[in-house]
Design a protein around this motif. Structure first.
Motif, PDB file in Angstrom:
ATOM      1  N   ILE A  29       0.839  -1.208   0.000  1.00  0.00           N
ATOM      2  CA  ILE A  29       0.000   0.000   0.000  1.00  0.00           C
ATOM      3  C   ILE A  29       0.874   1.259   0.000  1.00  0.00           C
ATOM      4  O   ILE A  29       0.620   2.216  -0.735  1.00  0.00           O
ATOM      5  CB  ILE A  29      -0.974  -0.027   1.200  1.00  0.00           C
ATOM      6  N   GLN A  30       1.937   1.249   0.798  1.00  0.00           N
ATOM      7  CA  GLN A  30       2.829   2.413   0.813  1.00  0.00           C
ATOM      8  C   GLN A  30       3.571   2.567  -0.517  1.00  0.00           C
ATOM      9  O   GLN A  30       3.795   3.687  -0.991  1.00  0.00           O
ATOM     10  CB  GLN A  30       3.832   2.317   1.973  1.00  0.00           C
ATOM     11  N   ARG A  38      -3.888   4.149  -5.804  1.00  0.00           N
ATOM     12  CA  ARG A  38      -4.576   3.627  -4.625  1.00  0.00           C
ATOM     13  C   ARG A  38      -4.970   2.187  -4.893  1.00  0.00           C
ATOM     14  O   ARG A  38      -5.428   1.862  -5.981  1.00  0.00           O
ATOM     15  CB  ARG A  38      -5.839   4.448  -4.351  1.00  0.00           C
ATOM     16  N   ALA A  42      -7.751  -5.155  -0.396  1.00  0.00           N
ATOM     17  CA  ALA A  42      -6.602  -5.901   0.131  1.00  0.00           C
ATOM     18  C   ALA A  42      -7.120  -6.987   1.055  1.00  0.00           C
ATOM     19  O   ALA A  42      -7.896  -6.700   1.976  1.00  0.00           O
ATOM     20  CB  ALA A  42      -5.652  -4.960   0.881  1.00  0.00           C
ATOM     21  N   MET A  44      -6.432 -10.773   3.307  1.00  0.00           N
ATOM     22  CA  MET A  44      -5.666 -11.900   3.852  1.00  0.00           C
ATOM     23  C   MET A  44      -6.574 -13.119   3.832  1.00  0.00           C
ATOM     24  O   MET A  44      -7.691 -13.058   4.368  1.00  0.00           O
ATOM     25  CB  MET A  44      -5.299 -11.651   5.314  1.00  0.00           C
TER      26      MET A  44
ATOM     27  N   ASN B  13     -11.172   4.504   2.415  1.00  0.00           N
ATOM     28  CA  ASN B  13     -10.202   4.845   1.363  1.00  0.00           C
ATOM     29  C   ASN B  13      -8.829   5.125   1.952  1.00  0.00           C
ATOM     30  O   ASN B  13      -7.806   4.815   1.335  1.00  0.00           O
ATOM     31  CB  ASN B  13     -10.664   6.107   0.614  1.00  0.00           C
ATOM     32  N   GLU B  14      -8.814   5.746   3.143  1.00  0.00           N
ATOM     33  CA  GLU B  14      -7.538   6.172   3.734  1.00  0.00           C
ATOM     34  C   GLU B  14      -6.629   4.974   4.041  1.00  0.00           C
ATOM     35  O   GLU B  14      -5.410   5.118   4.098  1.00  0.00           O
ATOM     36  CB  GLU B  14      -7.796   7.011   4.993  1.00  0.00           C
ATOM     37  N   LEU B  15      -7.221   3.792   4.267  1.00  0.00           N
ATOM     38  CA  LEU B  15      -6.417   2.599   4.546  1.00  0.00           C
ATOM     39  C   LEU B  15      -5.737   2.098   3.282  1.00  0.00           C
ATOM     40  O   LEU B  15      -4.587   1.651   3.299  1.00  0.00           O
ATOM     41  CB  LEU B  15      -7.307   1.485   5.112  1.00  0.00           C
ATOM     42  N   LEU B  16      -6.465   2.178   2.156  1.00  0.00           N
ATOM     43  CA  LEU B  16      -5.961   1.627   0.902  1.00  0.00           C
ATOM     44  C   LEU B  16      -5.085   2.613   0.141  1.00  0.00           C
ATOM     45  O   LEU B  16      -4.266   2.218  -0.693  1.00  0.00           O
ATOM     46  CB  LEU B  16      -7.142   1.172   0.041  1.00  0.00           C
ATOM     47  N   SER B  17      -5.242   3.904   0.436  1.00  0.00           N
ATOM     48  CA  SER B  17      -4.367   4.902  -0.182  1.00  0.00           C
ATOM     49  C   SER B  17      -3.069   5.039   0.603  1.00  0.00           C
ATOM     50  O   SER B  17      -2.141   5.685   0.158  1.00  0.00           O
ATOM     51  CB  SER B  17      -5.068   6.263  -0.225  1.00  0.00           C
ATOM     52  N   GLY B  18      -3.009   4.453   1.794  1.00  0.00           N
ATOM     53  CA  GLY B  18      -1.808   4.546   2.614  1.00  0.00           C
ATOM     54  C   GLY B  18      -1.725   5.812   3.444  1.00  0.00           C
ATOM     55  O   GLY B  18      -0.730   6.072   4.096  1.00  0.00           O
ATOM     56  N   LEU B  25      -7.126  -4.632  11.893  1.00  0.00           N
ATOM     57  CA  LEU B  25      -7.078  -6.054  11.533  1.00  0.00           C
ATOM     58  C   LEU B  25      -6.064  -6.782  12.403  1.00  0.00           C
ATOM     59  O   LEU B  25      -6.359  -7.842  12.952  1.00  0.00           O
ATOM     60  CB  LEU B  25      -6.725  -6.233  10.050  1.00  0.00           C
ATOM     61  N   VAL B  41     -11.024 -14.887   7.165  1.00  0.00           N
ATOM     62  CA  VAL B  41     -10.608 -13.986   6.093  1.00  0.00           C
ATOM     63  C   VAL B  41     -10.649 -12.556   6.629  1.00  0.00           C
ATOM     64  O   VAL B  41     -11.489 -12.238   7.487  1.00  0.00           O
ATOM     65  CB  VAL B  41     -11.497 -14.165   4.839  1.00  0.00           C
ATOM     66  N   ALA B  42      -9.714 -11.710   6.181  1.00  0.00           N
ATOM     67  CA  ALA B  42      -9.618 -10.326   6.656  1.00  0.00           C
ATOM     68  C   ALA B  42      -9.439  -9.409   5.455  1.00  0.00           C
ATOM     69  O   ALA B  42      -8.554  -9.639   4.635  1.00  0.00           O
ATOM     70  CB  ALA B  42      -8.442 -10.174   7.618  1.00  0.00           C
ATOM     71  N   ILE B  43     -10.293  -8.393   5.361  1.00  0.00           N
ATOM     72  CA  ILE B  43     -10.338  -7.574   4.144  1.00  0.00           C
ATOM     73  C   ILE B  43     -10.317  -6.082   4.480  1.00  0.00           C
ATOM     74  O   ILE B  43     -10.969  -5.641   5.414  1.00  0.00           O
ATOM     75  CB  ILE B  43     -11.618  -7.899   3.330  1.00  0.00           C
ATOM     76  N   MET B  44      -9.537  -5.317   3.687  1.00  0.00           N
ATOM     77  CA  MET B  44      -9.647  -3.854   3.670  1.00  0.00           C
ATOM     78  C   MET B  44     -10.360  -3.466   2.383  1.00  0.00           C
ATOM     79  O   MET B  44      -9.921  -3.874   1.298  1.00  0.00           O
ATOM     80  CB  MET B  44      -8.267  -3.203   3.626  1.00  0.00           C
ATOM     81  N   ALA B  45     -11.414  -2.669   2.498  1.00  0.00           N
ATOM     82  CA  ALA B  45     -12.172  -2.277   1.313  1.00  0.00           C
ATOM     83  C   ALA B  45     -12.445  -0.775   1.355  1.00  0.00           C
ATOM     84  O   ALA B  45     -12.484  -0.164   2.425  1.00  0.00           O
ATOM     85  CB  ALA B  45     -13.481  -3.056   1.224  1.00  0.00           C
ATOM     86  N   PRO B  46     -12.628  -0.154   0.195  1.00  0.00           N
ATOM     87  CA  PRO B  46     -12.753   1.302   0.121  1.00  0.00           C
ATOM     88  C   PRO B  46     -14.203   1.765   0.313  1.00  0.00           C
ATOM     89  O   PRO B  46     -15.125   0.959   0.387  1.00  0.00           O
ATOM     90  CB  PRO B  46     -12.294   1.602  -1.303  1.00  0.00           C
ATOM     91  N   LEU B  51     -19.043  -2.103  -4.290  1.00  0.00           N
ATOM     92  CA  LEU B  51     -17.978  -3.025  -3.893  1.00  0.00           C
ATOM     93  C   LEU B  51     -18.173  -3.489  -2.452  1.00  0.00           C
ATOM     94  O   LEU B  51     -17.934  -4.656  -2.120  1.00  0.00           O
ATOM     95  CB  LEU B  51     -16.607  -2.356  -4.079  1.00  0.00           C
ATOM     96  N   THR B  55     -18.578  -7.190  -1.078  1.00  0.00           N
ATOM     97  CA  THR B  55     -17.602  -7.691  -0.109  1.00  0.00           C
ATOM     98  C   THR B  55     -18.308  -8.291   1.108  1.00  0.00           C
ATOM     99  O   THR B  55     -17.928  -9.360   1.596  1.00  0.00           O
ATOM    100  CB  THR B  55     -16.653  -6.558   0.331  1.00  0.00           C
TER     101      THR B  55
END
Lengths: 255, 255
Positions: A29-30, A38, A42, A44, B13-18, B25, B41-46, B51, B55
């Protein structure tokens, strides 16, 4: 690769059981942030075949390009490549050049488990092999990385050079407003200036001097400036403590 | 809650944009580890409605219980609750007790954006409200948390007390083997002792004294011991440097 969307998938029971701390998602992500992009989603996921097939298909429905890591070793819980073949409806094919590399490395210890690492979905390309002990695998728009962070980073740094960078301009506005009070103005800005993205992040720490951080970002510097000035001419400015502006950063290719 | 499977979803969004580092999580995964459970299962979504609907449905197909966080504030990018209503095919209903709480807190600053936080999917329960400023929401088997880590942790610590703990016994075996060489014996152990899970983790750091960490774990202490002794009577023991054994840990309920 100008406007593609990216999905990330890290595979391994150890990530979800908490035995190993997941670090590859945060790293990717970074790195995408440095490229001005973006990530869309993501994930796991565990070493479970049918769930992995479903997960790969889910990401492919929502993203142009998938980067996945983990499960490419020789043991019973390594089945990323067969799962990928199933998700793509492709047969597994034994790659003679990988067989040769495995036999060259392991000599008389070579066995069927090790040779299974030479079985890839039909059509898989072997990238950057001249610079790596094991190549980066690409099949369709899916890139397959090892789970070990140091190896993943080495491979990604090679790929990153081939991803074109799109700059991103950002204003970070620290305010004393309550989030609910400025919800209206922020929504208007996004509606009036398509291509400008507005975010708001309440600070719950009682020691902070601000209450809400408002971010505005765009790949269009002039558009962002017009949107910014528009927001500031409303009653908004009275609650602004300070503004930090970020120019696009150069792409890092070290690992 | 003895054998349920858990899925995690962190929205923003802030998680996926970094822009903001994701920490919820990793926190949840470690808390579930203390409870002797593994996340599926563990997911980051915007912040993208369609979507998110997809999800949520994807996780529900694969997990009994979903914990989700983020997107429950009053701004234009907060729509976790309407999205959840859509994913569950339930109408949004305004909760008078939440309207009262919002008006009590914001007074004359109350507006439509703030009141939207009182609209929940029909059938949502308000949990632990006597101990919290804002309740934890549960609808069907879905728990909705705020994205701010300190608030999420406070709410989860209340819920964790109600999740029964299942102990997990673990042996960590540090070996000098190459992973490919021991793939066969490890696979046999999992096949012969259902309920025992074997993992292998190569160490790529040249400074380490071992090459592969083999883990064996089970909720059945005696079964684990039989599987462990079975592995050790094979040629295996010659390459073992040391073994660390872990007993189940007590559940932490502090935050």
């Amino acid at each position: 690769m100008a406007n593609e969307t990216f999905g990330l998938l890290c595979i391994g029971n150890e990530l979800l059981s908490g035995k190993v701390a997941e670090t590859n998602l945060a790293y990717w992500i970074q790195e995408f942030k440095k490229l001005g992009r973006r990530v869309t989603v993501a994930i796991m996921a565990p070493d479970e075949r049918s769930l992995l097939v479903d997960t790969i298909r889910f990401i492919r429905q929502n993203c142009d390009i998938l980067l996945m890591s983990g499960g490419i070793g020789p043991t019973h819980d390594d089945f990323t490549l067969p799962v990928l073949a199933e998700a793509l409806n492709k047969p597994l094919v034994r790659y003679p050049e990988l067989v040769e590399a495995i036999e060259g490395y392991y000599g008389e210890n070579t066995n069927s488990h090790l040779l299974s690492m030479a079985d890839l979905p039909e059509g898989t390309e072997l990238l950057y092999w001249d610079q790596l002990l094991v190549p980066l695998f690409r099949v369709e728009q899916i890139y397959v990385f090892p789970g070990a962070p140091n190896l993943l980073r080495k491979k990604f740094s090679l790929l990153a050079k081939d991803l074109s960078s799109i700059p991103n301009y950002v204003h970070k506005i620290y305010t004393t407003f309550d989030e609910g009070v400025i919800a209206g103005p922020m929504e208007q800005i996004e509606q009036r200036f398509p291509g400008v993205y507005v975010g708001s992040y309440p600070r719950y720490d009682p020691g902070a001097d601000y209450r809400v951080l408002v971010t505005m970002e765009s790949k269009d510097k002039e558009l962002l400036q017009r949107a910014y000035e528009n927001l500031m001419t409303q009653d908004f400015q009275s609650g602004v403590l300070r503004v930090n502006s970020e120019e696009p950063k150069p792409v890092s290719t070290d690992s």
